[in-house]
Design a protein around this motif. Sequence first.
Motif, PDB file in Angstrom:
ATOM      1  N   LYS A 144       1.133  -4.788  -5.598  1.00 52.88           N
ATOM      2  CA  LYS A 144       2.477  -4.772  -6.200  1.00 52.88           C
ATOM      3  C   LYS A 144       2.832  -6.093  -6.882  1.00 52.88           C
ATOM      4  N   ASN A 157      -3.531   1.956  -5.646  1.00 50.98           N
ATOM      5  CA  ASN A 157      -2.130   2.327  -5.424  1.00 50.98           C
ATOM      6  C   ASN A 157      -1.669   3.413  -6.411  1.00 50.98           C
ATOM      7  N   HIS A 187      -0.569  -1.032   2.671  1.00 46.52           N
ATOM      8  CA  HIS A 187      -0.373  -2.323   1.988  1.00 46.52           C
ATOM      9  C   HIS A 187      -0.290  -3.485   2.981  1.00 46.52           C
ATOM     10  N   ALA A 195       7.873  -7.883  -2.864  1.00 48.92           N
ATOM     11  CA  ALA A 195       7.201  -7.036  -3.869  1.00 48.92           C
ATOM     12  C   ALA A 195       8.248  -6.392  -4.786  1.00 48.92           C
ATOM     13  N   THR A 205       8.848  -7.196  -8.840  1.00 50.48           N
ATOM     14  CA  THR A 205       8.864  -6.160  -9.884  1.00 50.48           C
ATOM     15  C   THR A 205      10.140  -6.286 -10.706  1.00 50.48           C
TER      16      THR A 205
END
Length: 274
Positions: free
Chosen positions: A148, A165, A186, A250, A254
């Motif tokens: 991620k 993923n 993860h 994560a 993003t």
Amino acid sequence: MSRDLHGKSIIVTGASSGIGAATAIACAKAGMPVVLNARREEKLRKVADQVERHGVKAALVVGDVTDEGISERLLNAAEDELGGLYAVFSNAGYGSELPVLKTDLDQVRAMFEVNFFASFELVHLAARRLVEDSKPGHLLMCSSCLAKFTMPWHGVYSATKAAQNHLCLSMRAELAADGIEVSSVHPVTTATEFFEQSARRSGKGNDSDVLDHVPKWLIQKPEHVAAAVVKCLRRPKPEVWTSMLTRTFAAMATFSPRLLDMVMRRQLRRMKTG
Ligand SMILES: NC(=O)c1ccc[n+]([C@@H]2O[C@H](COP(=O)([O-])OP(=O)(O)OC[C@H]3O[C@@H](n4cnc5c(N)ncnc54)[C@H](OP(=O)(O)O)[C@@H]3O)[C@@H](O)[C@H]2O)c1
């Protein structure tokens, strides 16, 4: 409702050490017969002994996950020796600690072969068999928190994990109507042979300094990841995370690539100054 795992078999690749070994044992404790795979037979046999101590059968398939026909052999072992296939934990993998500019294409291809293509082949064949036989099942891939976001010197490794993923995301939607669950796992920094192997593959001998740059409280035991995998097998969910903090990071990375850039530059400075 929690699923009863007794008698439902699972294939675990990379089961000779670390997360794979711990997961094979945790699954056995939950009553699951296990097909174990890795290249080091002696280590695999020791894990098989621990699995069988929980009163379930272990089947061994020794070999490299990139060997031709190995995925078929793993599925056949589940069907012929353990009474049928239910779950797969595609976990075999390795990393490296190299700047992208010091990584050549052959190294990138080799890592994708193990971490992504072999993983793809196994879950792809498993899904086909389950669909053909109209059987429910659960396919899990050991990705990483680095699927991620990433860190300096882990770009290629992260790319293999991001690929896993995304495959899981798509397969989950495509297979839901067939009663097949797909989950990605993860883990955050886990104390296994992984870092020693990464250092060796990156030409640093056996001394990885990655663990020196990670706060001790963030380093987990493989048994912690294994317990989370078994929990997901009992109550399927899309993603398995073992650290809420990393999961939050994560999401933030993003949302704000600039924030991630800042963290990575700081990390790089730290790595360079030792
Ligand atoms: N440790 C971490 O911090 C961490 C974090 C996130 C994700 N992960 C992921 O977790 C998974 C397991 O890693 P680990 O931390 O448990 O490391 P590990 O202790 O080094 O375990 C790796 C396992 O994969 C097997 N393996 C490696 N290459 C193989 C190949 N070509 N064919 C068959 N087996 C192979 C190894 O066995 P043999 O050498 O005997 O074949 C070993 O059993 C990996 O996919 C890794 O990317 C690890």
